[in-house]
Design an enzyme around this catalytic site. Structure first.
Site, PDB file in Angstrom:
ATOM      1  N   GLY A 191      -1.528 -11.151 -37.893  1.00  0.00           N
ATOM      2  CA  GLY A 191      -2.732 -11.680 -37.244  1.00  0.00           C
ATOM      3  C   GLY A 191      -3.525 -12.564 -38.191  1.00  0.00           C
ATOM      4  O   GLY A 191      -4.758 -12.612 -38.139  1.00  0.00           O
ATOM      5  N   ALA A 239      -3.723  -7.796 -33.140  1.00  0.00           N
ATOM      6  CA  ALA A 239      -4.091  -6.888 -32.046  1.00  0.00           C
ATOM      7  C   ALA A 239      -4.503  -7.680 -30.817  1.00  0.00           C
ATOM      8  O   ALA A 239      -4.894  -8.843 -30.927  1.00  0.00           O
ATOM      9  CB  ALA A 239      -5.256  -5.989 -32.468  1.00  0.00           C
ATOM     10  N   THR A 263     -10.666   1.494 -35.289  1.00  0.00           N
ATOM     11  CA  THR A 263     -11.852   1.004 -34.582  1.00  0.00           C
ATOM     12  C   THR A 263     -12.791   2.127 -34.159  1.00  0.00           C
ATOM     13  O   THR A 263     -12.342   3.256 -33.905  1.00  0.00           O
ATOM     14  CB  THR A 263     -11.397   0.254 -33.309  1.00  0.00           C
ATOM     15  OG1 THR A 263     -12.504   0.085 -32.427  1.00  0.00           O
ATOM     16  CG2 THR A 263     -10.342   1.038 -32.549  1.00  0.00           C
ATOM     17  N   GLU A 310     -13.912   2.347 -31.372  1.00  0.00           N
ATOM     18  CA  GLU A 310     -13.553   2.665 -29.979  1.00  0.00           C
ATOM     19  C   GLU A 310     -12.772   3.977 -29.867  1.00  0.00           C
ATOM     20  O   GLU A 310     -12.630   4.516 -28.777  1.00  0.00           O
ATOM     21  CB  GLU A 310     -12.735   1.528 -29.370  1.00  0.00           C
ATOM     22  CG  GLU A 310     -13.544   0.294 -29.004  1.00  0.00           C
ATOM     23  CD  GLU A 310     -14.339   0.442 -27.705  1.00  0.00           C
ATOM     24  OE1 GLU A 310     -13.876   1.126 -26.792  1.00  0.00           O
ATOM     25  OE2 GLU A 310     -15.437  -0.124 -27.632  1.00  0.00           O
ATOM     26  N   TYR A 323      -7.985   0.011 -24.747  1.00  0.00           N
ATOM     27  CA  TYR A 323      -7.967  -0.493 -26.122  1.00  0.00           C
ATOM     28  C   TYR A 323      -8.098   0.653 -27.122  1.00  0.00           C
ATOM     29  O   TYR A 323      -7.315   0.803 -28.061  1.00  0.00           O
ATOM     30  CB  TYR A 323      -9.127  -1.497 -26.299  1.00  0.00           C
ATOM     31  CG  TYR A 323      -9.346  -1.952 -27.728  1.00  0.00           C
ATOM     32  CD1 TYR A 323      -8.683  -3.064 -28.225  1.00  0.00           C
ATOM     33  CD2 TYR A 323     -10.233  -1.271 -28.573  1.00  0.00           C
ATOM     34  CE1 TYR A 323      -8.878  -3.490 -29.539  1.00  0.00           C
ATOM     35  CE2 TYR A 323     -10.438  -1.687 -29.876  1.00  0.00           C
ATOM     36  CZ  TYR A 323      -9.762  -2.795 -30.354  1.00  0.00           C
ATOM     37  OH  TYR A 323      -9.966  -3.201 -31.649  1.00  0.00           O
ATOM     38  N   LYS A 353      -5.373   2.182 -29.841  1.00  0.00           N
ATOM     39  CA  LYS A 353      -5.716   2.202 -31.268  1.00  0.00           C
ATOM     40  C   LYS A 353      -5.680   3.629 -31.827  1.00  0.00           C
ATOM     41  O   LYS A 353      -5.395   3.843 -33.004  1.00  0.00           O
ATOM     42  CB  LYS A 353      -7.103   1.580 -31.484  1.00  0.00           C
ATOM     43  CG  LYS A 353      -7.111   0.053 -31.440  1.00  0.00           C
ATOM     44  CD  LYS A 353      -6.641  -0.539 -32.769  1.00  0.00           C
ATOM     45  CE  LYS A 353      -6.812  -2.034 -32.824  1.00  0.00           C
ATOM     46  NZ  LYS A 353      -6.413  -2.622 -34.118  1.00  0.00           N
TER      47      LYS A 353
HETATM   48  P1  GDP Z   1     -16.526  -4.858 -27.971  1.00  0.00           P
HETATM   49  O1  GDP Z   1     -17.511  -3.886 -28.493  1.00  0.00           O
HETATM   50  O2  GDP Z   1     -15.323  -4.960 -28.838  1.00  0.00           O
HETATM   51  O3  GDP Z   1     -16.180  -4.634 -26.559  1.00  0.00           O
HETATM   52  O4  GDP Z   1     -17.198  -6.321 -28.132  1.00  0.00           O
HETATM   53  P2  GDP Z   1     -17.884  -7.301 -27.079  1.00  0.00           P
HETATM   54  O5  GDP Z   1     -18.554  -8.362 -27.874  1.00  0.00           O
HETATM   55  O6  GDP Z   1     -16.901  -7.786 -26.064  1.00  0.00           O
HETATM   56  O7  GDP Z   1     -18.953  -6.417 -26.317  1.00  0.00           O
HETATM   57  C1  GDP Z   1     -20.009  -5.801 -26.996  1.00  0.00           C
HETATM   58  C2  GDP Z   1     -20.972  -5.209 -25.990  1.00  0.00           C
HETATM   59  O8  GDP Z   1     -21.674  -6.249 -25.327  1.00  0.00           O
HETATM   60  C3  GDP Z   1     -20.297  -4.386 -24.903  1.00  0.00           C
HETATM   61  O9  GDP Z   1     -21.056  -3.209 -24.742  1.00  0.00           O
HETATM   62  C4  GDP Z   1     -20.414  -5.249 -23.663  1.00  0.00           C
HETATM   63  O10 GDP Z   1     -20.503  -4.514 -22.457  1.00  0.00           O
HETATM   64  C5  GDP Z   1     -21.730  -5.945 -23.936  1.00  0.00           C
HETATM   65  N1  GDP Z   1     -21.896  -7.202 -23.179  1.00  0.00           N
HETATM   66  C6  GDP Z   1     -22.979  -7.546 -22.426  1.00  0.00           C
HETATM   67  N2  GDP Z   1     -22.790  -8.741 -21.860  1.00  0.00           N
HETATM   68  C7  GDP Z   1     -21.567  -9.182 -22.261  1.00  0.00           C
HETATM   69  C8  GDP Z   1     -20.843 -10.379 -21.994  1.00  0.00           C
HETATM   70  O11 GDP Z   1     -21.266 -11.261 -21.298  1.00  0.00           O
HETATM   71  N3  GDP Z   1     -19.614 -10.489 -22.617  1.00  0.00           N
HETATM   72  C9  GDP Z   1     -19.124  -9.505 -23.437  1.00  0.00           C
HETATM   73  N4  GDP Z   1     -17.939  -9.686 -24.037  1.00  0.00           N
HETATM   74  N5  GDP Z   1     -19.796  -8.361 -23.679  1.00  0.00           N
HETATM   75  C10 GDP Z   1     -21.005  -8.198 -23.097  1.00  0.00           C
END
Ligand code: GDP
Length: 335
Positions: free
Chosen positions: A8, A79, A122, A124, A146, A150
Site C-alpha cells: 500500500g 487495505a 485499528t 474499529e 471493516y 481487521k
Molecule cells: P472512519 O472513522 O474510518 O469511518 O473515517 P471517516 O472519515 O469516513 O468517518 C469519520 C466519522 O465521520 C464517522 O463517524 C462518520 O459517520 C462521520 N461522518 C459524518 N459525515 C460524514 C461524511 O459526509 N462522510 C464521511 N466519510 N464520514 C462522515
C-alpha cells in the site's frame, strides 16, 4: 542498508512511511496494485523506490515477493481503508484486510523468518467500547465489516507471534489524517469543501452525523510510531492516538476558521445547519445519505504505552493539522 517492503505504498500512510524510511537510509520497496503505481503521493520519490506490482490478497505473489526480497521489515499498509465502503464490499474488504496480512505472515514463516512485520490494526476492533479512553487492554468487539476483517488479522498476528515466533506487531491506529487523505473521508471532504467554498467553487457541504467523534491525529506522526514498533527487542501491540476526541461539527468549525469563515449552528438533527456568521449563508447541511448502518462514535485512544515504551511523540497538533489540510486544498484548487 536495511530493506523495507511497504504494501500500500501509494496510499497516505505508505507514502509518508516511504519518505520517512528513505530519510533513515533504508532501501524501500513497495508492493502496489497496478492502478496505484502512478499515484501522486509517490511522485516525488518515484526514482528512489522500487515498485512491485502485486496484491496482498494474492498469496502466490506475496510469497514470491517475500522469498525474492527477504526484507528486514514489512509494513502492511494495504487495505480497503474506507469503513463506510466495507458495508457495500464486505468480501473484498475481508480478502484484503483479513487474508492479506495472513498471506504475508505465512510467507514470512515459510521464506524469511527473520523479517519483522508491522500490521496496521485499528480502533474499529473495539466496536462500542465500554472503556474511555481505550487502551491495549480494552475488550474487543467490532461492529463493522471493516473492523471485523481487521480483527481477524489482529488475532492472526498474535497467533504467529506466539506459535511461530514471528516478530509481528500491531499498531492499533486511531484515525490519522493529512493532505494525502482520500476525499471520501470526512476530514479531507471538509478541508476540500471549505477550500472550494472559499474560492466560490462550491455552494455548501453536506455531511452525515455531526455528533460523531473521532480521535484524529496527523498521519506523518503515526508512521514514525510504526517504525519505532519494529525497532524494539520484542514485538507487541501499541495504540497510536492523541487521546483527544473531536466532533465532526467542531472539525468543521476549525476548518472554516482556517479559511477565515466563522460558523454558527442552528437547528438540530437533520435540520441542523452551519451558517456563515458574517453573511448568513448556509454552508453546512445534514444529508442522511452519509449516515452509516451502525457505527461507534466514541473512539478515543490512550497512547501512553507507545509514549513510554517507544518514546513516541506527536509533533503536529490537531489545529495545525486542520490548518495544513485546508491550506493545501486551497493551493491545489488555485492551481
Ligand atoms: P472512519 O472513522 O474510518 O469511518 O473515517 P471517516 O472519515 O469516513 O468517518 C469519520 C466519522 O465521520 C464517522 O463517524 C462518520 O459517520 C462521520 N461522518 C459524518 N459525515 C460524514 C461524511 O459526509 N462522510 C464521511 N466519510 N464520514 C462522515
Amino acid at each position: 542498508m536495511k530493506k523495507a517492503l511497504i504494501t500500500g505504498i501509494a496510499g497516505q500512510d505508505g507514502s509518508f512511511l516511504a519518505e520517512f524510511l528513505l530519510s533513515k537510509n533504508y532501501e524501500v520497496i513497495g508492493l502496489a496494485k497496478k492502478e496505484f503505481t502512478t499515484s501522486e503521493n509517490i511522485e516525488n520519490i518515484q526514482d528512489k523506490i522500487k515498485i512491485i506490482n502485486g496484491d496482498v490478497a494474492d498469496f502466490d505473489s506475496v510469497l514470491k515477493t517475500v522469498k525474492d526480497i527477504k526484507p528486514d521489515e514489512i509494513y502492511n499498509l494495504a487495505a480497503q481503508s474506507f469503513v463506510a465502503d466495507s458495508w457495500n464490499n464486505p468480501s473484498i474488504t475481508a480478502q484484503c484486510n483479513a487474508l492479506g496480512p495472513v498471506n504475508i505472515l505465512e510467507s514470512i514463516k515459510r521464506e524469511s523468518p527473520n523479517t519483522k512485520f508491522f500490521q496496521a490494526s485499528t480502533c474499529e476492533i473495539f466496536g462500542k467500547p465500554k472503556d474511555s479512553p481505550q487502551t491495549e487492554e480494552t475488550a474487543i468487539h467490532p461492529i463493522t465489516p471493516y473492523g471485523i476483517a481487521k480483527l481477524y488479522a489482529h488475532l492472526m498476528v498474535e497467533t504467529y507471534r506466539k506459535n511461530y515466533g514471528v516478530f509481528a506487531s500491531c499498531g492499533i491506529l486511531f484515525n490519522h489524517e493529512s493532505e494525502r487523505r482520500g476525499k471520501q473521508f470526512v476530514t479531507r471532504k471538509i478541508s476540500n469543501s471549505v477550500a472550494s467554498i472559499k474560492l466560490g467553487l462550491l455552494d455548501h457541504i453536506e455531511l452525515g452525523n455531526l455528533n460523531s467523534q473521532r480521535d484524529w491525529g496527523y498521519a506523518p506522526d503515526y508512521v514514525k510510531g510504526m517504525y519505532l514498533m519494529l525497532q524494539q527487542e520484542k514485538s507487541d501491540d501499541f495504540i497510536l492516538a492523541t487521546g483527544k476526541p473531536v466532533k465532526v461539527r467542531d472539525f468543521c468549525n476549525i476548518a472554516f476558521l482556517s479559511a477565515g469563515i466563522e460558523l454558527e449552528w442552528e437547528g438540530s438533527g437533520l435540520e441542523e445547519k452551519g451558517i456563515d456568521k458574517k453573511t448568513g449563508k448556509t454552508l453546512v447541511k445534514v444529508n442522511p445519505k452519509f449516515f452509516r448502518p451502525t457505527e461507534s462514535n466514541i473512539y478515543v485512544g490512550n497512547p501512553q504505552k507507545a509514549e513510554t515504551q517507544l518514546n513516541w511523540k506527536r509533533e503536529v497538533s490537531f489545529e495545525q493539522m486542520v490548518e495544513k489540510m485546508v491550506q493545501h486544498d486551497l493551493e491545489l484548487l488555485k492551481k
